[in-house]
Each structure stands twice: as structure tokens, then as C-alpha cells.
Write an enzyme that holds these catalytic residues in place. Sequence first.
Site, PDB file in Angstrom:
ATOM      1  N   ASP A 135      12.014   6.702  -0.636  1.00 45.57           N
ATOM      2  CA  ASP A 135      13.331   6.384  -1.701  1.00 45.57           C
ATOM      3  C   ASP A 135      13.531   5.192  -2.267  1.00 45.57           C
ATOM      4  OD1 ASP A 135      13.829   8.939  -0.949  1.00 45.57           O
ATOM      5  OD2 ASP A 135      15.045   8.493   0.794  1.00 45.57           O
TER       6      ASP A 135
HETATM    7  N1  URA Z   1      12.542  10.385   4.366  1.00 45.37           N
HETATM    8  C1  URA Z   1      13.393   9.921   3.623  1.00 45.37           C
HETATM    9  O1  URA Z   1      14.632  10.478   3.874  1.00 45.37           O
HETATM   10  N2  URA Z   1      13.274   8.894   2.758  1.00 45.37           N
HETATM   11  C2  URA Z   1      12.156   8.348   2.662  1.00 45.37           C
HETATM   12  O2  URA Z   1      11.982   7.604   1.940  1.00 45.37           O
HETATM   13  C3  URA Z   1      10.932   8.802   3.397  1.00 45.37           C
HETATM   14  C4  URA Z   1      11.335   9.775   4.354  1.00 45.37           C
END
Ligand code: URA
Length: 329
Positions: A135
Site C-alpha cells: 500500500d
Molecule cells: N497487507 C496490507 O494490508 N498492506 C500491504 O501493503 C501489504 C499487505
Amino acid sequence: MPRRPRQHGPHADPASDPASALRNAQRGERLQRVLADAGVASRRACEALIEEGHVEVNGELVTTLPAWADPAQDTILVDGRPIRREKPDNHYILLNKPARTLTTVEDEPGADRRTVVDLVDHPAAPRLFPVGRLDFETTGLVLLTNDGDLANRLTHPRYGVPKTYRVKVRGRIDPEAVGELEEGSYLADRKGGQTTGASRTSRVELAVLRWDGPDTWLELTLREGRNRQVRRMLSAVGYPVKKLERVAMGPLRLKGVARGSWRVLAAHEVRALRRSAAQAERGRGAPRSSDRRGPVSPKKGPTGRRAGAGGGCSRDRADSATTRDQRGD
Ligand code: URA
């Protein structure tokens, strides 16, 4: 007349086999491992292939183990056919992604946010793409490559390569929530912006690292990569994520690379990544038959078992924030 390879083994003529270089452990990796890494067969089966006389290295027939070879330098044949070699124009870079950076090659038209590729000052950078996704706010290990085959093996759920995250959550997590997370949570499946059902995540390995005032630090290892999976799973049990960092992907560790910095992987690290995909694929058990659920309707959907410490929500609505249809691991 076909050329007969010289023999390396108990029946080799000592005069033509002057302490063969293949017996030198310094020169590379165990031959059966090199073959297995190249996708010939399992390591055990490769041992048998060698002992049965199917394998030649630099013109020598090898029939005894141990033997060592260097896949970058040696010509290795199985039944007269060369094994797959690492392509010299493949590149592998480990980046420690800072927050507020997109895990993509280019931002959407009209937007100008920093991407992981912008941070890598390497001649091959324009040809690299990130393996899986973190993310925008998540930090940590991102692998960039132009090797589509390896990228697929590292991200496809079929291979189940483990990814480990260090997470700070709001609240002091209780044992019931830990148990629920370890067993797997029901998360909504979405396609084209619509919820199509809910399915259970595979088992998670979880360690509670420490309390941090009112919060908790955890380490979670997942073998699949659904969109925003860690955030959704933790929200579903009532512990929203405050910080999230990926610290490992298979055998690769983030350690030693400062935030925003990157390094090129060594050849042995690339081979270890391939091996981890092969091992993870072999080690996967049959999926649980009760894992998939039909479409979730507001009235009939599965109900949540508990309200977590942070005013948790039911499993079926917990992850309604899911947005993009992507493999975000
Ligand atoms: N899980 C998440 O919620 N976000 C990420 O960036 C990676 C794994």
C-alpha cells in the site's frame, strides 16, 4: 561416431580425472541443487539422475556425489540437453520502500506521486517492475525485476511464498483475536468494485512481539497476498493497523537496507528465491473445503463472532474498504 563424455566417478580413469574440479566445494553449489533450481526435478530425483549417469558437466559424465558446479560458468547437460541458465539481462533489486510511495511503475495520468521505480537509480530501472504490491503507506521490502517468471512464482497463491510483516496495531491484542487470525479470517472477495462473496484466508503465523504503551507490535507471516490483507484482517478482529512494514519475502530479508535505499541481489539470493517457490509449492496442503462462501447479502452473510477491543466489526463487513482488484501482497 558420437562423442563419449569422460567419466567422473568411481570408474573414472585417474589419469584423465586429475582430482576433478567438480569435487571442489568452493566452485559453486551442489550439483543436484543446481539441477533442481533449474527446474529439472526435485533434489532427490536429481541425485538419482546423476547417479544413473544422465548428467554431464563440461563434457564429464558425473555419476558420484558430492559434486559441485557453477551454473553461471559450467555447461551442464541432462541427457544431452542443456539446463536452463539465468539470463544475464535479468535484474533483481531489493528496495526498502518508504511510506507515501506507489508500488507501481508509473502513477495514473494527471497524478504525480513518487513510485518505487523513481527511487532506483540503476541503468535497467526503466525495464523493472515491482513484484506484488505494498500500500501507499506501507514500508519495507519490495523486489523489482524484469523476470516475469520469478515474479509470478513469488506472487501467485499456488506457490505460497511466505511474506512477513511487522505491524503495530491500536490496542493490546487479546489471545482470542490471535487465535482467530492464526486460523484464517473471512474477507470479502471483490471484482470490478463489487463484493462477490467471502472466502477464508489461509493460515497465518503470528507472533506478539511486545506492547508499546496502549498498542501492540506483531509479526505476521502470510502465504497469499490479497489486497490490503493485513490491514483488513486486523481491522476485522478490532485492531486497526497503525504501522505496517514488510520485512521478508521467502528467504530475503530487509535487514541492512536503509529506508529509501536499494541493493542488487546476489545470484545465490535469486536462486534461493526460486527454491523457496518450489518448496512452498510442494509443502502446500489441500485447501480447506469449508473455506469458500457464497455471495454475501446484507441479511444472510456470515456474522461476526466477536466485537474486538477497538469496537471490532463482523467478518463479512470488516473489509468493505477493499478497493482495487489487484494482487496486493
Ligand atoms: N497487507 C496490507 O494490508 N498492506 C500491504 O501493503 C501489504 C499487505
